[in-house]
Design a protein around this motif. Structure first.
Motif, PDB file in Angstrom:
ATOM      1  N   GLY A  84       0.338  12.827  72.421  1.00  0.00           N
ATOM      2  CA  GLY A  84       0.019  13.313  73.764  1.00  0.00           C
ATOM      3  C   GLY A  84       0.324  12.313  74.869  1.00  0.00           C
ATOM      4  O   GLY A  84      -0.440  12.175  75.818  1.00  0.00           O
ATOM      5  N   ILE A  85       1.464  11.629  74.742  1.00  0.00           N
ATOM      6  CA  ILE A  85       1.764  10.627  75.776  1.00  0.00           C
ATOM      7  C   ILE A  85       2.673  11.168  76.884  1.00  0.00           C
ATOM      8  O   ILE A  85       2.849  10.514  77.902  1.00  0.00           O
ATOM      9  N   LEU A  86       3.278  12.345  76.707  1.00  0.00           N
ATOM     10  CA  LEU A  86       4.215  12.839  77.725  1.00  0.00           C
ATOM     11  C   LEU A  86       3.537  13.822  78.673  1.00  0.00           C
ATOM     12  O   LEU A  86       3.121  14.912  78.274  1.00  0.00           O
ATOM     13  N   ASN A  87       3.421  13.418  79.905  1.00  0.00           N
ATOM     14  CA  ASN A  87       2.905  14.281  80.971  1.00  0.00           C
ATOM     15  C   ASN A  87       1.623  15.027  80.590  1.00  0.00           C
ATOM     16  O   ASN A  87       1.529  16.241  80.790  1.00  0.00           O
ATOM     17  N   PRO A  88       0.627  14.319  80.058  1.00  0.00           N
ATOM     18  CA  PRO A  88      -0.578  15.050  79.652  1.00  0.00           C
ATOM     19  C   PRO A  88      -1.214  15.773  80.841  1.00  0.00           C
ATOM     20  O   PRO A  88      -1.320  15.211  81.925  1.00  0.00           O
ATOM     21  N   GLY A  89      -1.572  17.017  80.621  1.00  0.00           N
ATOM     22  CA  GLY A  89      -2.273  17.766  81.660  1.00  0.00           C
ATOM     23  C   GLY A  89      -1.389  18.383  82.719  1.00  0.00           C
ATOM     24  O   GLY A  89      -1.879  19.032  83.629  1.00  0.00           O
ATOM     25  N   ARG A  90      -0.077  18.216  82.627  1.00  0.00           N
ATOM     26  CA  ARG A  90       0.783  18.742  83.698  1.00  0.00           C
ATOM     27  C   ARG A  90       0.728  20.276  83.754  1.00  0.00           C
ATOM     28  O   ARG A  90       0.661  20.875  84.817  1.00  0.00           O
ATOM     29  N   LEU A  91       0.763  20.903  82.589  1.00  0.00           N
ATOM     30  CA  LEU A  91       0.755  22.369  82.534  1.00  0.00           C
ATOM     31  C   LEU A  91      -0.656  22.918  82.354  1.00  0.00           C
ATOM     32  O   LEU A  91      -1.050  23.861  83.026  1.00  0.00           O
ATOM     33  N   VAL A  92      -1.370  22.370  81.393  1.00  0.00           N
ATOM     34  CA  VAL A  92      -2.736  22.827  81.132  1.00  0.00           C
ATOM     35  C   VAL A  92      -3.654  21.624  80.973  1.00  0.00           C
ATOM     36  O   VAL A  92      -3.231  20.572  80.480  1.00  0.00           O
ATOM     37  N   SER A 145       9.448  23.238  80.415  1.00  0.00           N
ATOM     38  CA  SER A 145       8.261  22.673  79.760  1.00  0.00           C
ATOM     39  C   SER A 145       7.703  21.467  80.533  1.00  0.00           C
ATOM     40  O   SER A 145       6.789  20.799  80.080  1.00  0.00           O
ATOM     41  N   PHE A 146       8.264  21.189  81.701  1.00  0.00           N
ATOM     42  CA  PHE A 146       7.735  20.178  82.612  1.00  0.00           C
ATOM     43  C   PHE A 146       7.521  18.821  81.951  1.00  0.00           C
ATOM     44  O   PHE A 146       6.528  18.142  82.212  1.00  0.00           O
ATOM     45  N   GLY A 147       8.459  18.454  81.081  1.00  0.00           N
ATOM     46  CA  GLY A 147       8.390  17.114  80.512  1.00  0.00           C
ATOM     47  C   GLY A 147       7.217  16.887  79.583  1.00  0.00           C
ATOM     48  O   GLY A 147       6.884  15.740  79.267  1.00  0.00           O
ATOM     49  N   THR A 148       6.582  17.957  79.107  1.00  0.00           N
ATOM     50  CA  THR A 148       5.406  17.766  78.248  1.00  0.00           C
ATOM     51  C   THR A 148       5.764  17.680  76.771  1.00  0.00           C
ATOM     52  O   THR A 148       4.911  17.354  75.954  1.00  0.00           O
ATOM     53  N   LEU A 149       7.007  18.008  76.418  1.00  0.00           N
ATOM     54  CA  LEU A 149       7.395  17.986  75.006  1.00  0.00           C
ATOM     55  C   LEU A 149       8.372  16.852  74.713  1.00  0.00           C
ATOM     56  O   LEU A 149       8.332  16.252  73.647  1.00  0.00           O
ATOM     57  N   PRO A 166      -0.400   7.044  78.244  1.00  0.00           N
ATOM     58  CA  PRO A 166       0.388   8.220  78.630  1.00  0.00           C
ATOM     59  C   PRO A 166       1.366   7.912  79.758  1.00  0.00           C
ATOM     60  O   PRO A 166       1.113   7.047  80.599  1.00  0.00           O
ATOM     61  N   LEU A 167       2.470   8.636  79.729  1.00  0.00           N
ATOM     62  CA  LEU A 167       3.504   8.467  80.750  1.00  0.00           C
ATOM     63  C   LEU A 167       3.553   9.708  81.641  1.00  0.00           C
ATOM     64  O   LEU A 167       3.517  10.834  81.155  1.00  0.00           O
ATOM     65  N   ALA A 168       3.671   9.475  82.939  1.00  0.00           N
ATOM     66  CA  ALA A 168       4.010  10.572  83.854  1.00  0.00           C
ATOM     67  C   ALA A 168       5.533  10.638  83.885  1.00  0.00           C
ATOM     68  O   ALA A 168       6.188   9.663  84.225  1.00  0.00           O
ATOM     69  N   VAL A 169       6.093  11.767  83.482  1.00  0.00           N
ATOM     70  CA  VAL A 169       7.545  11.887  83.387  1.00  0.00           C
ATOM     71  C   VAL A 169       8.052  12.626  84.611  1.00  0.00           C
ATOM     72  O   VAL A 169       7.534  13.692  84.965  1.00  0.00           O
ATOM     73  N   ARG A 170       9.048  12.074  85.268  1.00  0.00           N
ATOM     74  CA  ARG A 170       9.598  12.751  86.443  1.00  0.00           C
ATOM     75  C   ARG A 170      11.012  12.268  86.736  1.00  0.00           C
ATOM     76  O   ARG A 170      11.498  11.314  86.108  1.00  0.00           O
ATOM     77  N   GLY A 171      11.668  12.972  87.666  1.00  0.00           N
ATOM     78  CA  GLY A 171      12.978  12.512  88.118  1.00  0.00           C
ATOM     79  C   GLY A 171      12.758  11.655  89.342  1.00  0.00           C
ATOM     80  O   GLY A 171      12.303  10.521  89.254  1.00  0.00           O
ATOM     81  N   ASN A 172      13.018  12.243  90.519  1.00  0.00           N
ATOM     82  CA  ASN A 172      12.745  11.516  91.758  1.00  0.00           C
ATOM     83  C   ASN A 172      11.336  11.799  92.285  1.00  0.00           C
ATOM     84  O   ASN A 172      10.942  11.280  93.308  1.00  0.00           O
ATOM     85  N   VAL A 226      -0.934  14.547  86.879  1.00  0.00           N
ATOM     86  CA  VAL A 226      -0.925  13.925  85.554  1.00  0.00           C
ATOM     87  C   VAL A 226      -1.725  12.632  85.606  1.00  0.00           C
ATOM     88  O   VAL A 226      -1.563  11.836  86.531  1.00  0.00           O
ATOM     89  N   GLN A 227      -2.585  12.435  84.615  1.00  0.00           N
ATOM     90  CA  GLN A 227      -3.301  11.172  84.502  1.00  0.00           C
ATOM     91  C   GLN A 227      -2.513  10.277  83.553  1.00  0.00           C
ATOM     92  O   GLN A 227      -2.461  10.550  82.359  1.00  0.00           O
ATOM     93  N   ALA A 228      -1.865   9.282  84.104  1.00  0.00           N
ATOM     94  CA  ALA A 228      -1.023   8.449  83.243  1.00  0.00           C
ATOM     95  C   ALA A 228      -1.104   6.999  83.678  1.00  0.00           C
ATOM     96  O   ALA A 228      -1.408   6.692  84.834  1.00  0.00           O
TER      97      ALA A 228
END
Lengths: 399, 479
Positions: free
Chosen positions: A388-396, A164-168, A25-31, A41-43
């Protein structure tokens, strides 16, 4: 944790394909300026959009700007200001709230759908995202919307991806509607109102024909933390007008008369208005609070009762924006306090904005969806990101 | 006639039992099955396409809608939701094996809250009906599609309808707070409410404009706004499309956002003037209608500034309204545009693309060349502030060749809109009309992504099938 920061969309595709192959899984973010928002996120790796920077199109006459997700909001604000325009939804800057110095990116603001005081009249960030380019969890490039202001072609994935906080999908480019910045700002201040009277006054102002673009209430303790408001020495009810100078002058006078029953109003000039609303926008009065911070959105007339309930529950510190509909709440970072926020929000909505990681991992940071909606949510997540590799767990949790 | 998937033979075969099942759920006159009474439901605002449905059901409550959806889901019956049937893209076109779910009997206003500036209405309330319900208190519902006297809010939500004033007030999506919807399986869901910006996925945004693909909308919470103190229009006419376009740029560049900014080309000016006698300048190549709002003093301020800008572009004619009556006269021709074009041509297709406004003159030039090549007249009306172009292509429906040419001409215009950076539809929706052009704007990968989102809501593709997405073996056929 290693950080991948591609400089083009091909790099994003490659990173996602690699992560998919490796089931990492990847933690997706900007800065990362808002890493403290919602759940941790567990990534295995971080995919940053910071390298996708730069404004590729800005057409002031067409009210449209297109930029890479990693472009800083500061760069965008400067570019549009140079042409006398502004970012409509007035997104907040939480760097003081989170104690971070990194500049936030356009992608971060869009992924979180963050909007400031102007939202109440002019819409949220999601209302101004006209187009996105993104890479889904299958490594596919998708675009939705475009660079024009009116577009109903196909399902509106722009709105689905915004917030969607990078989860999709990982948003790589964004087209944002902008508008001319006002020539002048003015703020009318009513002193010493109770929360209920304040919301009545704000409701009257927002229900007036004067295009009120800000409607907030700060209890005395919160007002005392804002330099341009502290000298009132009491609670303040703030009503903002932004327009051409003659219109601002006219409407402030009219509002002053229309709100006379709420007491004698004082006026903040352009400079003081800018400072006061920047504080409201950035939740500055709560920077000094220890513990957790929540954002609660309810029917505006319900604002005072929600605030009172949270004062009773855990001695909440709070202030209101959006005419009473938006409450910023500070309190102890405990599950009990969080449960009280959930109960108080009722049929409204909430978001855990700042809390220690342990609490963020333990609770529902946004309202839990019922069984039907949660089934649809899982289907939609799987439609974009089947592994389920994008930001798993970020929202729920588990989502 | 546009290609439709094969009707399901098993559904056609059990028509009588389906009708009986529906009658058990919606009593009285709420189920229509007689051929003569089904006829009015065979088409919508795009009357070139027609198909008699299997049956029509007209529920009066969300519970009845839920029961009907659960029943149809169980029976594997396709459902076509319908409001007033004013869609210009065939969004409510039935299928032979489909039940039309008409929401026009759900026409009650459930709650109005002036303090919180919102109203809860059933899906079958007309667009104008919302404004009429709140105008005595000085409020209005902002989106104002041309069909607002007839069209219903449920349809507005599904098509994300716009109007002449969206430059200032936004489209439907920007004026919604909440929805009550029924899923394909008959489950009732509340999305949003009276509050702003629900956390989590933006279901409200996704459902808006989804053209009946995802769920059936039964109740809508809309934002209501206080009416402005007043509004006034002005008319400015120019020697070329280029000059008028440059003037639009200059107005927006000056920091003024008028509440409406409408552009008409020469054929549109002539058609409207002949019909409405609004006093439009017949020697002009292009004309703008510009409307501002506010107090009288504010109106004067904005109109003076706009007049100064227009004067820099050598106008053929410049007329600033001095009263509400004069404003009405200026709008009269524009509002009658569809009738006006209908008067000079027996039939017309109203297209709906969006273009970057900077490409206006170029696009109008190329539409003119196409018009000559196809031998069909076209008049162009344009929401100039937001780039939404409405070419009206005139043809003769009694001549099949003329209709085919008009369709091809329309498709060429929409392809041009996409080519210059715009899109296929700004406010009318894809429906069946533009379904087969979706590949011009989206890759197959992108269409599949949208199809999977539909499947997430409607795994069996029973809801309003054969619209929006090009038919595809394996997806539509599975439906």
């Amino acid at each position: 944790m290693s950080i991948i920061a591609p400089t083009d969309i091909d790099g994003v595709v490659a990173a996602i394909e690699a992560a998919r192959d490796a089931r990492t899984p990847l933690a997706v973010r900007g800065n990362g300026s808002k890493d403290g928002l919602l759940r941790p996120v567990q990534a295995g790796q971080t995919l940053s959009t910071a390298g996708l920077a730069g404004i590729s199109l800005y057409s002031p006459q067409e009210l449209i700007l297109t930029a890479g997700a990693g472009t800083t909001m500061a760069e965008i604000a400067a570019a549009v200001a140079a042409k006398g325009q502004h970012v409509i939804a007035e997104p907040p800057d939480f760097s003081a709230l989170y104690g971070t110095a990194v500049p936030q990116t356009l992608g971060g603001v869009v992924a979180a759908n963050l909007s400031g005081p102007r939202r109440v009249m002019w819409g949220a960030t999601r209302d101004h995202v006209m187009g996105v380019v993104a890479v889904n969890g299958r490594g596919e490039r998708i675009h939705s919307g475009g660079r024009v202001l009116k577009n109903v072609t196909g399902l509106d994935l722009c709105k689905l991806l915004t917030g969607s906080f990078g989860t999709l999908a990982v948003i790589t480019d964004i087209s944002l509607k902008v508008l001319p910045a006002p020539e002048r700002r003015g703020t009318l201040v009513l002193k010493g109102l109770s929360p209920e009277r304040a919301v009545a006054a704000l409701s009257r102002a927002l229900g007036s024909p004067y295009a009120v673009s800000g409607a907030a209430y700060l209890p005395a303790a919160m007002a005392a933390r804002v330099p341009v408001l502290a000298w009132f020495g009491d609670s303040v009810t703030l009503v903002r007008i932004e327009d051409f100078a003659p219109a601002v002058a006219y409407r402030m006078e009219r509002l002053k008369a229309d709100l006379a029953e709420f007491g004698a109003a004082e006026l903040l000039d352009d400079g003081a208005s800018v400072a006061a609303w920047a504080s409201v926008r950035d939740v500055a009065p709560m920077v000094a609070e220890q513990g957790a911070i929540w954002r609660v959105s309810v029917r505006p007339s319900a604002g005072p009762a929600v605030a009172a309930a949270l004062e009773r529950a855990f001695g909440a510190a709070w202030f209101m924006d959006w005419g009473g509909g938006l409450l910023w709440v500070a309190g102890p970072a405990t599950e009990e306090a969080h449960d009280a926020v959930i109960r108080a929000a009722g049929v409204g909505t909430f978001m855990l904005v700042r809390a220690p990681e342990a609490l963020r991992a333990a609770v529902a940071v946004v309202p839990a969806e019922n069984a039907v909606l949660s089934r649809i949510s899982r289907n939609v997540k799987s439609a974009f990101d089947p592994d389920g590799i994008l930001n798993p767990g970020r929202l729920v949790a588990g989502g | 006639m546009i290609a439709q998937p094969e009707p399901k033979q098993d559904v056609l075969a059990k028509r009588d039992s389906i009708v009986a099942g529906l009658r058990a759920l919606v009593p009285g006159s709420g189920v229509i099955a007689e051929a003569i009474r089904l006829k009015p439901y065979e088409t919508d605002g795009l009357s070139a396409y027609r198909q008699i449905p299997l049956a029509v059901v007209l529920p009066e409550t969300t519970e009845q809608v839920a029961a009907v959806m659960a029943f149809c889901h169980r029976e594997g019956v396709r459902v076509v939701p319908r409001g007033a049937g004013t869609s210009l893209s065939g969004g409510a076109l039935p299928m032979a094996d489909a039940v039309v779910l008409g929401l026009m009997r759900m026409n009650r206003i459930l709650d109005i809250d002036y303090g919180d500036r919102c109203a809860v209405v059933q899906a079958g309330v007309t667009n104008i009906g919302i404004t009429q319900a709140v105008q005595a208190e000085g409020f209005f519902y902002a989106p104002d599609p041309s069909s607002q006297l007839a069209c219903m809010i449920g349809g507005n939500v599904n098509m994300n309808s716009g109007g002449a004033h969206c430059l200032r007030y936004g489209v439907t999506a920007n004026n919604l707070l909440g929805l009550r919807v029924v899923t394909v399986a008959g489950e009732v869901l509340d999305i949003g409410g009276a509050h702003l910006d629900a956390a989590g996925y933006d279901w409200l945004g996704l459902l808006t404009g989804s053209e009946g693909q995802l769920a059936v909308v039964t109740e809508v919470t809309v934002r209501i706004l206080r009416s402005p103190e007043g509004a006034r229009a002005m008319l400015a006419a120019f020697k070329s499309n280029e000059i008028a376009g440059a003037c639009v740029d200059a107005i927006i560049g000056s920091g003024i956002i008028p509440v409406a900014l409408e552009f008409m080309d020469r054929p549109a000016i002539h058609a409207c003037e002949a019909f409405a006698h609004a006093g439009y300048p017949l020697d002009a190549e292009a004309m703008l209608i510009i409307e501002v709002e506010g107090s009288i003093t504010e109106q004067d301020y904005y109109l003076d500034r706009i007049r100064e800008i227009c004067n820099r572009f050598d106008p053929v004619s410049l007329k600033v309204s001095q009263s509400a009556e004069e404003s009405l006269a200026i709008w009269k021709g524009r509002k009658g545009a569809f009738g006006a074009v209908g008067r000079i041509s027996p039939d017309y297709l109203c297209m709906d693309g969006t273009i970057p406004t900077s490409r206006l003159a170029d696009v109008l030039g190329r539409i003119g060349e196409m018009s000559a090549a196809y031998g069909l007249q076209v008049a162009n009306i344009f929401h100039a502030g937001d780039g939404n172009l409405h070419p009206l292509i005139m043809f003769d429906a009694n001549d099949p060749a003329s209709f085919r040419k008009a369709e091809d001409f329309g498709a060429d215009i929409l392809k041009l809109c996409v080519e210059v950076g715009g899109c296929l539809t700004g406010e009318h929706g894809v429906g069946v009309e533009k379904r087969d052009l979706m590949g011009v704007q989206f890759s197959e990968i992108e269409l599949d992504q949208q199809r999977r989102v539909k499947s997430a809501f409607d795994p069996g593709w029973l809801l309003n099938p054969s619209k929006v997405f090009p038919l595809k073996p394996g997806v539509a056929a599975a439906a």
